[in-house]
Design a protein around this motif. Structure first.
Motif, PDB file in Angstrom:
ATOM      1  N   GLY A  32       0.898  -1.200   0.016  1.00 29.99           N
ATOM      2  CA  GLY A  32      -0.203  -0.188  -0.022  1.00 29.99           C
ATOM      3  C   GLY A  32       0.969   1.161   0.027  1.00 29.99           C
ATOM      4  N   ASP A  33       2.191   1.093  -0.532  1.00 31.95           N
ATOM      5  CA  ASP A  33       3.133   2.218  -0.590  1.00 31.95           C
ATOM      6  C   ASP A  33       3.168   2.986  -1.650  1.00 31.95           C
ATOM      7  OD1 ASP A  33       5.403   3.667   0.509  1.00 31.95           O
ATOM      8  OD2 ASP A  33       6.713   1.862   0.252  1.00 31.95           O
ATOM      9  N   PHE A  36      -2.505   8.749  -3.769  1.00 34.04           N
ATOM     10  CA  PHE A  36      -3.565   8.891  -5.001  1.00 34.04           C
ATOM     11  C   PHE A  36      -4.209  10.218  -4.661  1.00 34.04           C
ATOM     12  CE2 PHE A  36      -7.665   7.688  -3.281  1.00 34.04           C
ATOM     13  CZ  PHE A  36      -7.414   7.257  -2.334  1.00 34.04           C
ATOM     14  N   LEU A  63       5.412  10.594   2.330  1.00 27.86           N
ATOM     15  CA  LEU A  63       5.667   9.180   2.419  1.00 27.86           C
ATOM     16  C   LEU A  63       7.210   9.229   1.579  1.00 27.86           C
ATOM     17  CD1 LEU A  63       2.690   8.593   2.280  1.00 27.86           C
ATOM     18  CD2 LEU A  63       3.164   6.863   0.942  1.00 27.86           C
ATOM     19  N   SER A 152      -2.584   8.248   1.248  1.00 28.62           N
ATOM     20  CA  SER A 152      -1.773   6.913   0.640  1.00 28.62           C
ATOM     21  C   SER A 152      -2.729   5.845   0.218  1.00 28.62           C
ATOM     22  CB  SER A 152      -0.993   6.335   1.619  1.00 28.62           C
ATOM     23  OG  SER A 152      -1.535   5.681   2.644  1.00 28.62           O
ATOM     24  N   LEU A 153      -2.097   4.921  -0.368  1.00 27.47           N
ATOM     25  CA  LEU A 153      -2.848   3.701  -0.965  1.00 27.47           C
ATOM     26  C   LEU A 153      -3.298   2.997   0.114  1.00 27.47           C
ATOM     27  CD1 LEU A 153      -0.852   2.969  -4.223  1.00 27.47           C
ATOM     28  CD2 LEU A 153      -3.104   4.089  -4.121  1.00 27.47           C
ATOM     29  N   SER A 154      -2.826   3.190   1.406  1.00 26.93           N
ATOM     30  CA  SER A 154      -3.104   2.162   2.306  1.00 26.93           C
ATOM     31  C   SER A 154      -4.532   2.427   2.899  1.00 26.93           C
ATOM     32  CB  SER A 154      -1.931   2.202   3.331  1.00 26.93           C
ATOM     33  OG  SER A 154      -0.745   1.504   3.226  1.00 26.93           O
ATOM     34  N   TYR A 155      -5.516   2.120   2.432  1.00 32.96           N
ATOM     35  CA  TYR A 155      -7.057   2.738   2.787  1.00 32.96           C
ATOM     36  C   TYR A 155      -7.739   1.657   3.278  1.00 32.96           C
ATOM     37  CZ  TYR A 155      -7.948   7.499   1.827  1.00 32.96           C
ATOM     38  OH  TYR A 155      -7.821   8.768   1.799  1.00 32.96           O
TER      39      TYR A 155
END
Lengths: 282, 282
Positions: A32-33, A36, A63, A152-155
């Motif tokens: 998830g690194d 977006f 990040l 982040s993409l860590s959703y």
């Protein structure tokens, strides 16, 4: 329909979104690194593109990703818009660490149709539940490694919150901090109206600076409203003249029910603010 | 070398890891919406595969993903091992929500080489910093939507913590809770030794149940150690006989320096516990 274009040195490379383009080792997938943005494209215009690209750069910095190539993102955005044949659509800008931490990022823009539920939410409003986010408002500044306020993409947590809302018969969530402060929605900012003033919590408490929230505030100021960026208490939501969620694709969405309780009817205020928001693009 | 195999109804489909196999819309990429495990393969055996698959199923349940097909994972694990021509390696098991929330998950197993730094860490130990994780130990039970203790693909924070450690001259991190409890490392569990008893914090405080930690405890018990799963205070780390991080690929790693302070030499205890851990596979 969907339109996919990868960043390059020219206008972007169009690709078939039904084909695979990502390697399994991409750190965007494995960790998830990545980061977006979701941009609304209406009347052939990417709304708030400048603030979206600024926020993408801010997230990249948090990040420690390579700085996004601003001009390449502008070009690829144009390419997706030029190749889109339908009406209003959602444009995702995705930038991951790629397969090698020291190598090239993976970067693409994807245009997708807007879910019909979004149009219903814009029109009818939504039921929302408050959910504990378990953090205090000082944490973001104290512990930058927690990436609070980075898009982040860590959703996965944001998605899980949406499922918890559905279980409770609601469509969306307002996250609250341990001290009872309002934070944000999983994919939106929270705005409340009281005595012709709009309030939204400050990004410093660990939330995303809202691109649509800022546009709503600009439009509302022109229409004679006052605006304040200051802490909002969850306990104050129920007594506000109106509670709204702002997000690019859903625009300004009225909250009609909070934790199962019907809120005072804010339809008229919503109509006024929605018009003020649209006036920004007139 | 790398070996990649996707899950199917048979032994798994081998694919070239240098080719793209993932669509941009995969929710594993777009939302970090998936789960994973990292398994150590040594002497042709996937160590702790049963606990890893149990934990994969536990994570799936927490994220409300379709239950992983246990037999298919066992078959595909075997296929990667049978196609691996080197020595010891790391096997990643990845299971995402796929491109459609109601559709098929994306599921693959990827064998990769072990980073040389890992062998150095196993031998020499590591310097570690404690970092505030900003949560209290009761949060996991109170707020399951935060997915604390799920091994999700949303690992951007864990990666950011590693960068913060590097900035402070350390190689790894021990996360602490707001009440001063020890939680876990970004990719490991924390074990301390005191008076021939091993301690590790309980998963209920919002951490992953450790597969390697459990193997170390089994081996240590056989070797005459007592073991206790109970809260550990960060303030007690410096006075322990030994502080260790356990993870599949790094095995049991000795912490020689904590927040810049050299810890008492635990080399002898480490050697004894490392042997006890290996005895589980003898």
């Amino acid at each position: 329909m969907r339109v996919l274009a990868f960043l390059d040195d020219t206008a972007g490379t169009l690709r078939d979104p039904d084909e695979p383009h990502i390697r399994v080792e991409d750190l965007g997938l494995m960790r998830g690194d990545g980061i977006f943005e979701t941009v609304l494209v209406a009347d052939g215009e990417a709304r708030e593109l400048r603030p979206h690209l600024d926020r993408l750069a801010r997230s990249a910095s948090m990040l420690e990703l390579p700085e996004p190539d601003d001009e390449a993102w502008q070009r690829v955005t144009r390419t997706v818009i030029d190749n889109w044949t339908g009406g209003e659509f959602a444009l995702k800008l995705v930038h991951t660490r790629g397969t090698d931490p020291d190598g090239e990022p993976t970067a693409f823009a994807l245009g997708i149709e807007i879910d019909p539920k979004v149009f219903a939410a814009r029109r009818d409003g939504v039921a929302v539940v408050t959910l504990d986010r378990g953090i205090d408002p000082g944490l973001a500044e104290r512990a930058p490694w927690l990436l609070l306020g980075a898009k982040s993409l860590s959703y996965a947590v944001n998605m899980a919150a949406g499922r918890e809302a559905a279980r409770r018969g609601a469509a969306d969530v307002i996250f609250t901090a341990t001290d009872g402060s309002v934070l944000e929605g999983p994919t939106s900012n929270v705005i409340i109206a009281r005595d012709r003033t709009l309030y939204t919590p400050p990004p410093a408490i660990g939330i995303l600076p809202g691109t649509t929230q800022a546009a709503v505030f600009r439009g509302a100021e022109r229409a004679g409203w006052s605006t304040k960026i200051e802490p909002v208490r969850a306990a104050d939501l129920a007594s506000a003249d109106g509670v709204f969620l702002s997000s690019s694709v859903r625009k300004l969405t009225r909250v009609h029910t909070l934790d199962g309780e019907t809120l005072p009817d804010s339809s008229a205020i919503h109509a006024e603010l929605a018009a003020a928001y649209e006036s920004v693009y007139a």
